[in-house]
Design an enzyme around this catalytic site. Structure first.
Site, PDB file in Angstrom:
ATOM      1  N   ASP A   1       0.868  -1.174   0.000  1.00  0.00           N
ATOM      2  CA  ASP A   1       0.000   0.000   0.000  1.00  0.00           C
ATOM      3  C   ASP A   1       0.911   1.233   0.000  1.00  0.00           C
ATOM      4  OD1 ASP A   1      -2.228   1.642   0.253  1.00  0.00           O
ATOM      5  OD2 ASP A   1      -2.527   1.262   2.363  1.00  0.00           O
TER       6      ASP A   1
ATOM      7  N   ASP B   1      -7.559  -8.117   6.682  1.00  0.00           N
ATOM      8  CA  ASP B   1      -8.535  -7.862   7.738  1.00  0.00           C
ATOM      9  C   ASP B   1      -9.053  -6.436   7.740  1.00  0.00           C
ATOM     10  OD1 ASP B   1      -5.962  -6.775   8.736  1.00  0.00           O
ATOM     11  OD2 ASP B   1      -7.161  -6.308  10.516  1.00  0.00           O
TER      12      ASP B   1
HETATM   13  P1  IMP Z   1       1.687  -0.147   3.967  1.00  0.00           P
HETATM   14  O1  IMP Z   1       2.717  -0.155   5.070  1.00  0.00           O
HETATM   15  O2  IMP Z   1       0.905   1.133   3.900  1.00  0.00           O
HETATM   16  O3  IMP Z   1       2.202  -0.581   2.616  1.00  0.00           O
HETATM   17  O4  IMP Z   1       0.554  -1.139   4.407  1.00  0.00           O
HETATM   18  C1  IMP Z   1       0.715  -2.449   4.451  1.00  0.00           C
HETATM   19  C2  IMP Z   1      -0.201  -3.060   5.472  1.00  0.00           C
HETATM   20  O5  IMP Z   1      -1.388  -2.266   5.694  1.00  0.00           O
HETATM   21  C3  IMP Z   1      -0.667  -4.365   4.941  1.00  0.00           C
HETATM   22  O6  IMP Z   1       0.226  -5.420   5.304  1.00  0.00           O
HETATM   23  C4  IMP Z   1      -2.023  -4.495   5.581  1.00  0.00           C
HETATM   24  O7  IMP Z   1      -1.889  -5.043   6.867  1.00  0.00           O
HETATM   25  C5  IMP Z   1      -2.524  -3.086   5.711  1.00  0.00           C
HETATM   26  N1  IMP Z   1      -3.414  -2.716   4.593  1.00  0.00           N
HETATM   27  C6  IMP Z   1      -3.197  -1.801   3.622  1.00  0.00           C
HETATM   28  N2  IMP Z   1      -4.225  -1.743   2.772  1.00  0.00           N
HETATM   29  C7  IMP Z   1      -5.129  -2.648   3.210  1.00  0.00           C
HETATM   30  C8  IMP Z   1      -6.423  -3.070   2.732  1.00  0.00           C
HETATM   31  O8  IMP Z   1      -6.977  -2.610   1.715  1.00  0.00           O
HETATM   32  N3  IMP Z   1      -7.037  -4.039   3.461  1.00  0.00           N
HETATM   33  C9  IMP Z   1      -6.492  -4.606   4.573  1.00  0.00           C
HETATM   34  N4  IMP Z   1      -5.287  -4.253   5.041  1.00  0.00           N
HETATM   35  C10 IMP Z   1      -4.608  -3.276   4.361  1.00  0.00           C
END
Ligand code: IMP
Ligand code: MG
Length: 186
Positions: A109, A165
């Site tokens: 993300d 989740d």
């Molecule tokens: P990042 O650090 O922003 O890349 O986010 C990664 C983490 O955020 C993932 O491993 C998920 O646990 C959570 N996450 C981000 N987007 C989603 C989503 O659409 N649904 C569920 N969890 C998400």
């Protein structure tokens, strides 16, 4: 009701077919048969558990699994979430210098989580370090991190199911479901 969480974005058959193909991409990179390079596979818990289970049973070569746990929480000073290691890399071998490390996560993300994991592991100078994600969201990254293997590219919608989740619910749903804006009934 969990089953009414939202609309199906990716169904079971699509997941199964894509993971078959993805396992082929991995076998092309790591080799197969007697010449296969052993993989040190690091799932990022909790979201990657179902994806990992389905992926590794399609990778018959030498492979070890060392899960790690990372938590994301809203930053106090900024709107961006911060990531931190929750339980550390306790079970991970100290010496990764001869290991081909493959990080497996549920979703890329903002990139903060995988950026942190990449920093921690690259400091241990593994023989190779690659990232595999189930989902890659079409959003600007806060951290500049690239996934080497991606099962699905998805739009900027909040998804649950297949390990992902909302407030720790919905991980058990077998499909990837887009929640309606504003969330879903618990
Ligand atoms: P990042 O650090 O922003 O890349 O986010 C990664 C983490 O955020 C993932 O491993 C998920 O646990 C959570 N996450 C981000 N987007 C989603 C989503 O659409 N649904 C569920 N969890 C998400
Ligand atoms: Mg997660």
């Amino acid at each position: 009701m969990q089953t009414d969480a939202g609309s199906v974005m990716i169904d079971r058959e699509q997941i199964a077919q894509r993971i078959d193909a993805l396992a082929g991409e991995l076998r092309d990179v790591y080799g197969h048969g007697p010449d296969a390079k052993p993989i040190t596979l690091i799932p990022v818990l909790t979201g990657a558990f179902m994806f990992t289970a389905d992926l590794i049973r399609r990778l018959p070569g030498p492979l070890q699994v060392f899960p790690i746990s990372i938590s994301s929480y809203p930053g106090a000073a900024t709107k961006a979430r911060q990531a931190r290691v929750r339980e550390g890399l306790t079970d991970l071998p100290d010496d990764l210098s001869d290991r081909h490390v493959l990080v497996v996560d549920d979703i890329l993300d903002t990139g903060q989580t995988l950026g942190l994991v990449h920093d921690l592991l690259s400091a241990k100078a593994p023989a190779s370090l690659r990232i595999c994600v189930l989902l890659r969201k079409d959003v600007p990254r806060v951290r500049d991190v690239e996934a080497d293997f991606v099962a699905f590219d998805i739009p900027d919608e909040f998804v649950v199911g297949y390990g992902l989740d909302y407030d720790d619910y919905y991980r058990n749903l077998p499909e990837i479901i887009a929640l309606p804006p504003g969330g879903a009934p618990a």
